[in-house]
Design an enzyme around this catalytic site. Structure first.
Site, PDB file in Angstrom:
ATOM      1  CE1 TYR A   1      26.823 -47.766  11.056  1.00  0.00           C
ATOM      2  CE2 TYR A   1      25.753 -49.184  12.658  1.00  0.00           C
ATOM      3  CZ  TYR A   1      25.773 -48.576  11.427  1.00  0.00           C
ATOM      4  OH  TYR A   1      24.745 -48.800  10.535  1.00  0.00           O
TER       5      TYR A   1
ATOM      6  CB  ALA B   1      21.141 -55.457  15.752  1.00  0.00           C
ATOM      7  CE  LYS B   2      21.220 -47.240  10.991  1.00  0.00           C
ATOM      8  NZ  LYS B   2      22.307 -47.501  10.036  1.00  0.00           N
ATOM      9  CD1 TRP B   3      24.958 -54.039  16.492  1.00  0.00           C
ATOM     10  CD2 TRP B   3      25.702 -53.693  18.570  1.00  0.00           C
ATOM     11  NE1 TRP B   3      26.075 -54.809  16.653  1.00  0.00           N
ATOM     12  CE2 TRP B   3      26.554 -54.624  17.915  1.00  0.00           C
ATOM     13  CE3 TRP B   3      25.978 -53.334  19.890  1.00  0.00           C
ATOM     14  CZ2 TRP B   3      27.673 -55.179  18.541  1.00  0.00           C
ATOM     15  CZ3 TRP B   3      27.090 -53.898  20.505  1.00  0.00           C
ATOM     16  CH2 TRP B   3      27.921 -54.797  19.847  1.00  0.00           C
TER      17      TRP B   3
END
Length: 293
Positions: free
Chosen positions: A162, A156-158
């Site tokens: 990051y 997931a790009k959550w």
């Protein structure tokens, strides 16, 4: 350059365009406190948003990994991105779709929160200084590792994913580098802080298997272009010691595009023919208009 909350223009928020400075969320939003937030990074070239539908679908998929349901269809997200681009009079620019849980619940459980969606767009010519980018950026290997897929929603790009990348990049920049290289939970080469990595060893393109980090859309495009250019490719686990065998190294991402690497720690690399060919092919691809059906 003005702060990102003090710009002119329009942001798409929950189904309508609002003035940039009025696009706000509450301080007790769940997404702020518990990282229940997913996002995308899109680029527009000559008025066309590259791989727009793929980005919209990934936003929806990322939300599903976090048990969130985006209240808009993929087609509606595509159209909203187009609206934002037109409203801000942009033909070339960067777009940031983002979805987060609202403020109805302030606890780990968040089943009754509203899912909000916003899309902003602005001019962003180059992620790295163009002069530095030409000769290759300097990278430092980070002590932070990418988590195992059974400990984090790695596909997931959550927002939460990051946090360690921010820490890695801060340290690298503090010590005179432009970016950081992260290893995976096994100690193998993983990715940069916002881009995937490729190595050229004796004419063969090597890239890590993305089993514990995001399989970037730009990464996928580069693999397709390499096949079209008849550049042999190996997707595999790469030990850090193998970096010394590479003649060329570059990173790729929507923001970074194709960026040569000049050094990683004490190892040096020279941007060469394969990096140049793939960079030019990528530039041609993103700037070409899709064929009419």
């Amino acid at each position: 350059m003005p702060s990102f909350d003090q710009r002119d223009g329009y942001i798409w928020l929950d189904g309508q365009l609002v003035a940039w400075r009025e696009a706000q969320l509450h301080v007790l939003s769940h997404g702020l406190h518990y990282a229940s937030c997913v996002f995308e990074g899109n680029r527009a070239y000559n008025g066309e948003i590259f791989r727009l539908t793929d980005h919209s679908q990934r936003l929806i998929d990322s939300a599903m990994f976090l048990d969130m349901s985006i209240p808009y269809s993929r087609d509606e997200l595509d159209e909203a991105c187009q609206q934002v681009l037109r409203a801000n009079n942009l033909t070339d620019g960067y777009l940031r779709p983002v979805a987060w849980r609202g403020s109805e619940m302030m606890a780990v459980s968040a089943q009754d929160t509203t899912i909000h969606v916003a899309i902003a767009a602005w001019t962003w010519p180059s992620y790295f200084n163009p002069e530095i980018k030409t000769r290759g950026i300097r990278m430092q290997t980070s002590s932070w590792r990418r988590p195992a897929p059974d400990t984090s929603p790695t596909q997931a790009k959550w927002a939460g994913g990051y946090a360690i990348l921010t820490l890695a990049k801060h340290r690298a920049e503090k010590e005179g580098y432009q970016d950081a290289l992260t290893l995976d939970y096994r100690g193998n080469v993983a990715e940069a802080t916002g881009a995937n990595i490729f190595l050229i060893i004796d004419g063969v393109l090597h890239t890590p298997d993305p089993d514990s980090f995001l399989n970037g859309l730009t990464r996928q495009t580069i693999l397709t272009l390499a096949q079209e250019l008849q550049i042999p490719v190996r997707v595999r686990r790469i030990a850090p010691a193998e970096l010394a065998q590479a003649q060329e190294v570059f990173i790729v991402g929507t923001a970074a595009e194709v960026t040569p690497v000049g050094c990683i720690d004490d190892l040096t690399f020279t941007p060469g023919d394969i990096t140049k060919r793939l960079s030019e092919a990528y530039s041609d691809t993103v700037r070409s208009k899709p064929a009419k059906q």
